[in-house]
Design a protein around this motif. Sequence first.
Motif, short mmCIF file in Angstrom:
data_model
loop_
_atom_site.label_atom_id
_atom_site.label_comp_id
_atom_site.label_asym_id
_atom_site.label_seq_id
_atom_site.Cartn_x
_atom_site.Cartn_y
_atom_site.Cartn_z
N GLU A 1 -3.36 -7.73 4.78
CA GLU A 1 -4.35 -7.72 3.69
C GLU A 1 -5.73 -7.35 4.22
O GLU A 1 -6.48 -6.61 3.59
N THR A 2 -6.07 -7.88 5.40
CA THR A 2 -7.36 -7.60 6.03
C THR A 2 -7.43 -6.12 6.39
O THR A 2 -8.46 -5.46 6.15
N LEU A 3 -6.36 -5.59 6.95
CA LEU A 3 -6.33 -4.19 7.34
C LEU A 3 -6.52 -3.28 6.13
O LEU A 3 -7.32 -2.34 6.17
N VAL A 4 -5.82 -3.57 5.05
CA VAL A 4 -5.95 -2.77 3.83
C VAL A 4 -7.38 -2.82 3.30
O VAL A 4 -7.96 -1.80 2.93
N LYS A 5 -7.95 -4.03 3.29
CA LYS A 5 -9.33 -4.19 2.82
C LYS A 5 -10.29 -3.35 3.68
O LYS A 5 -11.15 -2.66 3.16
N GLU A 6 -10.10 -3.41 4.99
CA GLU A 6 -10.96 -2.66 5.91
C GLU A 6 -10.74 -1.15 5.78
O GLU A 6 -11.67 -0.37 5.96
N LEU A 7 -9.52 -0.73 5.47
CA LEU A 7 -9.24 0.69 5.27
C LEU A 7 -9.94 1.23 4.03
O LEU A 7 -10.27 2.41 3.97
N ILE B 1 -2.42 11.58 7.36
CA ILE B 1 -3.47 12.21 6.54
C ILE B 1 -3.31 11.76 5.09
O ILE B 1 -4.29 11.38 4.43
N LYS B 2 -2.07 11.77 4.58
CA LYS B 2 -1.82 11.32 3.20
C LYS B 2 -2.17 9.85 3.02
O LYS B 2 -2.72 9.46 2.00
N VAL B 3 -1.81 9.03 4.01
CA VAL B 3 -2.14 7.61 3.94
C VAL B 3 -3.65 7.45 3.86
O VAL B 3 -4.16 6.70 3.01
N PHE B 4 -4.37 8.14 4.71
CA PHE B 4 -5.84 8.05 4.74
C PHE B 4 -6.44 8.49 3.40
O PHE B 4 -7.31 7.80 2.86
N ARG B 5 -5.96 9.61 2.88
CA ARG B 5 -6.51 10.15 1.63
C ARG B 5 -6.15 9.31 0.41
O ARG B 5 -6.85 9.35 -0.60
N ASN B 6 -5.05 8.57 0.50
CA ASN B 6 -4.57 7.84 -0.68
C ASN B 6 -4.64 6.32 -0.56
O ASN B 6 -4.08 5.63 -1.40
N ILE B 7 -5.29 5.82 0.47
CA ILE B 7 -5.33 4.36 0.67
C ILE B 7 -5.95 3.64 -0.53
O ILE B 7 -5.56 2.53 -0.85
N GLU B 8 -6.87 4.29 -1.23
CA GLU B 8 -7.48 3.69 -2.42
C GLU B 8 -6.44 3.42 -3.51
O GLU B 8 -6.61 2.52 -4.32
N LYS B 9 -5.38 4.23 -3.53
CA LYS B 9 -4.33 4.09 -4.54
C LYS B 9 -3.31 3.01 -4.18
O LYS B 9 -2.49 2.64 -5.02
N PHE B 10 -3.36 2.52 -2.93
CA PHE B 10 -2.43 1.47 -2.52
C PHE B 10 -2.82 0.18 -3.22
O PHE B 10 -3.90 -0.35 -3.03
#
Length: 180
Positions: free
Chosen positions: A5-11, A55-64
Amino acid sequence: MIAEETLVKELKQKETQAKAFEVLINTYKERLYWHIRRIVLDHDDADDVLQNTFIKVFRNIEKFKGDSKLYSWMYRIGTNEAITFLKTKSKKLGVSSDELIERKASTLEADVYFEGDAIQLKLQQAIASLPEKQKLVFNMKYYEEMKYGEIAEILDVSVGGLKASYHLAVKKIEAFLKQE
């Protein structure tokens, strides 16, 4: 290791994103690489697909949304990227995806990055002969020791269907290995 959860928040925060992405890559690159490599079979192709996945993960992390585990979401992206890569490459070569995989499996012995004996080579060729879904399920269950629930989440299919696919894959591999 940092909590998911912390990692996702920081991403998702601009100030911490670069450092968090470095942690994400260091945490998951090897597991994702081998997952992708088992699909595309080639080291260089796996590296390319892995890079596209991150690259896709980085570009779409907001959608996670956090409905699944982060690694499940990334595995789904990696799986889709690998399948898309194979379809694109096979189309360029004018062959089916299955034919492309069979060709790659038959040249595994010459791959400097392949580290296996004759038995491993034969197993890889047996796996390569499976239909796409069975191959994915077998690799995730056998090599990555994932639970059916995790695989179902990644592939977005039912657990019952997965169990049937795995069982069929095992039977086909056993039959392949008994040949010759």
